[in-house]
Design an enzyme around this catalytic site. Structure first.
Site, PDB file in Angstrom:
ATOM      1  N   ASP A   1     -10.365 -19.366  22.705  1.00 10.65           N
ATOM      2  CA  ASP A   1      -9.557 -17.553  22.802  1.00 10.65           C
ATOM      3  C   ASP A   1      -8.778 -17.793  23.857  1.00 10.65           C
ATOM      4  OD1 ASP A   1     -10.772 -17.735  20.667  1.00 10.65           O
ATOM      5  OD2 ASP A   1     -11.215 -16.522  20.058  1.00 10.65           O
TER       6      ASP A   1
ATOM      7  N   GLU B   1      -8.210 -19.762  26.725  1.00  9.30           N
ATOM      8  CA  GLU B   1      -6.733 -20.654  26.757  1.00  9.30           C
ATOM      9  C   GLU B   1      -5.705 -19.734  26.118  1.00  9.30           C
ATOM     10  OE1 GLU B   1      -5.188 -24.026  28.130  1.00  9.30           O
ATOM     11  OE2 GLU B   1      -6.657 -22.637  29.287  1.00  9.30           O
TER      12      GLU B   1
ATOM     13  N   ASP C   1      -5.278 -17.073  25.624  1.00  3.77           N
ATOM     14  CA  ASP C   1      -5.208 -15.612  26.388  1.00  3.77           C
ATOM     15  C   ASP C   1      -4.153 -15.525  27.822  1.00  3.77           C
ATOM     16  OD1 ASP C   1      -6.118 -13.959  23.676  1.00  3.77           O
ATOM     17  OD2 ASP C   1      -7.864 -13.850  25.006  1.00  3.77           O
TER      18      ASP C   1
ATOM     19  N   SER D   1       6.847  -9.096 -12.907  1.00  5.16           N
ATOM     20  CA  SER D   1       5.554  -9.331 -13.384  1.00  5.16           C
ATOM     21  C   SER D   1       5.389 -10.700 -14.076  1.00  5.16           C
ATOM     22  CB  SER D   1       5.309  -8.189 -13.507  1.00  5.16           C
ATOM     23  OG  SER D   1       6.115  -7.999 -14.836  1.00  5.16           O
TER      24      SER D   1
ATOM     25  N   GLU E   1      -2.551 -22.067 -10.596  1.00  6.33           N
ATOM     26  CA  GLU E   1      -2.794 -21.096  -9.609  1.00  6.33           C
ATOM     27  C   GLU E   1      -3.683 -19.903  -9.337  1.00  6.33           C
ATOM     28  OE1 GLU E   1       0.751 -20.956  -7.500  1.00  6.33           O
ATOM     29  OE2 GLU E   1       0.930 -19.370  -7.797  1.00  6.33           O
TER      30      GLU E   1
ATOM     31  N   LYS F   1      -4.261 -15.495  -9.457  1.00  6.50           N
ATOM     32  CA  LYS F   1      -3.777 -14.676  -8.722  1.00  6.50           C
ATOM     33  C   LYS F   1      -4.294 -14.257  -7.828  1.00  6.50           C
ATOM     34  CE  LYS F   1      -2.072 -11.515 -12.219  1.00  6.50           C
ATOM     35  NZ  LYS F   1      -1.378  -9.979 -10.997  1.00  6.50           N
TER      36      LYS F   1
ATOM     37  N   ARG G   1       6.908  -4.471  -2.662  1.00  7.58           N
ATOM     38  CA  ARG G   1       6.884  -5.254  -4.399  1.00  7.58           C
ATOM     39  C   ARG G   1       7.767  -3.251  -4.987  1.00  7.58           C
ATOM     40  NH1 ARG G   1       5.951  -4.754 -10.110  1.00  7.58           N
ATOM     41  NH2 ARG G   1       6.873  -6.370 -10.913  1.00  7.58           N
TER      42      ARG G   1
ATOM     43  N   CYS H   1     -14.027  25.601 -20.472  1.00  9.79           N
ATOM     44  CA  CYS H   1     -13.256  25.466 -19.112  1.00  9.79           C
ATOM     45  C   CYS H   1     -14.649  25.268 -18.178  1.00  9.79           C
ATOM     46  CB  CYS H   1     -11.746  25.324 -18.923  1.00  9.79           C
ATOM     47  SG  CYS H   1     -11.236  25.080 -17.504  1.00  9.79           S
TER      48      CYS H   1
ATOM     49  N   CYS I   1     -12.226  27.514 -15.356  1.00  8.26           N
ATOM     50  CA  CYS I   1     -12.007  29.161 -14.999  1.00  8.26           C
ATOM     51  C   CYS I   1     -12.649  29.846 -16.865  1.00  8.26           C
ATOM     52  CB  CYS I   1     -10.508  29.249 -15.419  1.00  8.26           C
ATOM     53  SG  CYS I   1      -9.870  28.458 -17.256  1.00  8.26           S
TER      54      CYS I   1
END
Ligand code: IVH
Length: 678
Positions: free
Chosen positions: A36, A38, A40, A85, A119, A121, A142, A412, A415
């Site tokens: 790292d 080197e 940098d 898709s 492969e 998904k 997308r 409800c 309310c």
């Protein structure tokens, strides 16, 4: 000290190349080639060189990954070709049927083994990267497949994305794939967020989506994101004969691929590969939710083409939902934006399907009663892919005897008014539209949402505050906020900039097209596409507001039920008052653009024209567009309603079906002639 520009350019190129090489070893090949320190040191040398010779600081320089200033908003971007898709399947039989369909379509014998690639998904955020002459120019989500959001500045910060391809590719190259978050990085990110008093992300996909849409690229730069390539869009400069060839080329060009990709000859190999990927699932350092099976040969893919928005040559396989047991603490009842009352299970947190689940919907009163799920029960919870978690059943054997059946409320919870259940519906509803806080919140949230008025900066928390402080009570009140910046700046998390952004967002929404307003009003059954149809048929607000049942039913996709709902909505005095106040608030209600006029004598007026096989002069997609522009419709399959079949070479079952039904069949030359293009 370098003195002349040519030497500086040469030194720059050498350093940049070397840094790119180390970057590729580290992030793509996962095998660091230098320390790292080197790295940098070289990175700083490149920065110093660019400080001395600023003209060398081109966008694709390794120093410029995190170059962009925060954006004001994300800009829409139209994909050069739509991102499609995949169709889903859930068991071996469906996968074998897929192979049978492919063979039937291609006119191959049932016994023939086709070459496929299997492969993982990837469960991340789909992204298209566009390279011009080998240099990354755009990274785009997308979106709806046609138009996405330009997130180039964030994409550039993803360390394994080549800013310049490792070998030149002329013209445009679009590489598609998935941005994922590494699993270990996700755990660390959440631990840090919790320690900083922020909420943990629910899963890696949500964290990725949030990060990719953040306007400030420094967030993406800090996030453990990777891009894994899985397909192409436009590729002028590459000659690709197979999907496996594409994958090899992509790797060559510097892209990382998912692990576990397996070429397979025939279905037995495909089925084993799907199982093998499933078995390795937990060992991947990113989330996957299934496998994808793709026919390898591009020529065959082209012959097969697409049905609606999915290729016929590929199929996703979703692994079964994971299940776990947990305790149901309580059943809460929530009220949605149209008053719908939904029971929600509050669960003891349980890790299932890659996320910690604490809530699950119980859908409706009937479902709770049917499953007899009781507070205190041990329940089976399942979650598959991006589906909301579900309570499958109660484990009755684990009851202690103290659990009592759930009694659905009759009023409800927000309310207190009596709930009603309209005839022939399963849901109980709160009908106190004008005064119930749940309705008020939901309507404002819907109005501000992306498909509706898309008001930047007006999210759930702010809406809750605005209502609570009685600054607004409905959507029309939003348009009275100009000049009330002081009041807004007293709200939580509302700095001067946020207030300005909000007021700008609201002002901008005054010019929103008619169909968005119609959708935003949240009329039942009027979703985005119905709103579009109504607006582009009736064209003006006055016409919509005054439409008769006959006029509404004449709109495509609008039946009597939807039409009546629209009429009832406008008949309500409160609604008419709301519309008047929106007008007073200078919401423009602009006239909608009519759809293009098609001449009565257009070549395919009123005809159903199906296209099959390979066309030379145009893609099948363009042929369909040409048919629609010439007054016709172009469904994906042949039926007794089909008037005409355009068949190119390689046409298979559709041609046979058309012939058996006695439907007229023409070739591409005749098709072009009828379009007047020959
Ligand atoms: S191929 C025409 N391969 O799944 C199909 N897609 O439903 C092109 N996805 O959002 C896509 N892993 O981004 C392909 N190995 C994979 C994939 C994959 C995940 C996503 C894709 C899209 C969705 C398609």
């Amino acid at each position: 000290m370098i003195e002349n520009p040519a030497d500086a350019a040469e030194r720059h190129q050498a350093l940049a190349r070397e840094l790119e090489e180390h970057n590729h070893s580290y992030y793509v090949l996962d095998s660091p080639s230098i320390s790292d320190r080197e790295y940098d040191r070289m990175f700083r040398a490149l920065q110093d060189l660019e400080d001395a010779w600023p003209a060398l600081r081109t966008p694709e320089s390794p120093t410029q990954r995190v170059g962009g200033a925060p954006l004001d908003s994300l800009v829409k971007f139209t994909h050069p070709t739509p991102m499609l898709s995949l169709q889903n399947s859930y068991d071996e039989e469906e996968i074998r049927e897929f192979d049978q369909r492919v063979k039937r379509f291609l006119g191959e014998g049932e016994g023939k083994d086709l070459q496929y690639v299997v492969e993982p998904k990837l469960d991340g955020i789909a992204m298209e990267l566009i390279y011009q002459e080998g240099v990354l120019t755009v990274g785009c989500t997308r979106g709806d497949g046609t138009v996405g959001e330009d997130v180039t500045e964030n994409v550039r910060t993803i360390r394994n994305v080549p800013l310049r391809l490792r070998r030149p590719v002329p013209g445009m190259l679009a590489v598609r794939g998935e941005v994922v978050m590494t699993s270990d990085g996700f755990q660390r990110l959440n631990t840090r967020r919790l320690s900083e008093g922020q909420a943990a992300y629910v899963n890696a996909r949500n964290a990725t989506a949030g990060t990719m849409r953040n306007l400030d690229p420094t967030h993406a730069a800090k996030a453990p994101l990777r891009f894994l390539a899985h397909s192409t869009g436009v590729h002028d400069g590459l000659d690709l004969e197979s999907h496996s060839g594409f994958l090899a080329t992509a790797q060559d060009l510097g892209f990382q691929l998912a692990e576990g990709i397996t070429p397979c000859g025939g279905m037995d190999a495909v089925v084993s590969a799907i199982e093998a990927i499933g078995a390795r699932r937990a060992s991947f350092n990113y989330d996957i939710d299934g496998a994808v099976v793709k026919l390898d040969e591009v020529a065959l893919q082209e012959e097969l083409g697409f049905v609606s928005r999915s290729p016929r040559w590929a199929m996703a396989f979703k692994y079964p939902a994971e299940q776990a047991n947990t305790r149901l603490i309580a059943i809460d009842v929530q009220v949605g934006r149209t008053g719908k009352v939904t029971p929600v299970a509050r669960l003891e947190p349980v890790f299932v399907g890659g996320v910690t689940v604490t809530n699950a919907t119980l859908h409706n009163a009937e479902e709770v009663a049917r499953k007899d799920i009781r507070p205190g029960d041990t329940v089976v919870v399942q979650r598959a892919g991006d589906v909301i978690p579900q309570v499958v059943e109660a484990v009755v054997a684990k009851r202690t005897g103290t659990e009592v059946p759930f009694v659905f409320p009759t009023v409800c919870p927000e309310c207190g008014t009596d709930l009603v259940r309209p005839e022939a519906e399963v849901d109980w509803r709160c009908v106190n539209e004008s005064a119930c806080p749940a309705w008020q919140r939901g309507k404002l949230e819907h109005w501000a949402s992306r498909g509706a008025l898309d008001i930047e900066g007006l999210g759930t928390k702010l809406i809750a505050q605005l209502l609570e402080k009685r600054i607004v009570s409905d959507v029309a009140d939003l348009y009275t906020l100009d000049g009330k910046g002081d009041l807004l700046s007293r709200l939580e998390r509302m700095g001067e900039k946020s207030v300005d952004n909000l007021l700008d967002g609201i002002d901008h929404s005054r010019q929103a097209p008619l169909h968005r307003i119609l959708f935003g009003l949240g009329i039942r059954h009027v979703g985005e596409s119905v709103a579009k149809r109504i607006a582009s048929t009736l064209l003006s607000w006055e016409a919509i507001q005054g439409a008769t049942l006959e006029e509404l039913v004449a709109v495509e996709d609008v039946g009597p039920k939807v039409a009546q709902t629209v009429i009832d909505w406008f008949a309500d005095a409160d609604h008419r008052d709301l519309v008047r106040r929106l007008h007073d608030g200078r919401v423009a209600f602009p006239a909608e653009d009519p759809p293009p006029v098609i001449a009565e004598d257009a070549p395919f007026m009123g005809k159903q024209v199906v296209v099959t096989g390979t066309l030379v002069e145009m893609s099948r997609g363009d042929a369909k567009k040409a048919i629609i522009a010439a007054g016709g419709k172009s469904p994906g399959s042949v039926s007794s309603k089909t008037d005409l079949l355009v068949a190119g070479p390689g046409a298979g079952s559709k041609l046979a079906k058309a012939q058996s039904l006695g439907i007229e069949v023409i070739d591409e030359a005749e098709f072009l002639a009828r379009l007047g293009r020959a």
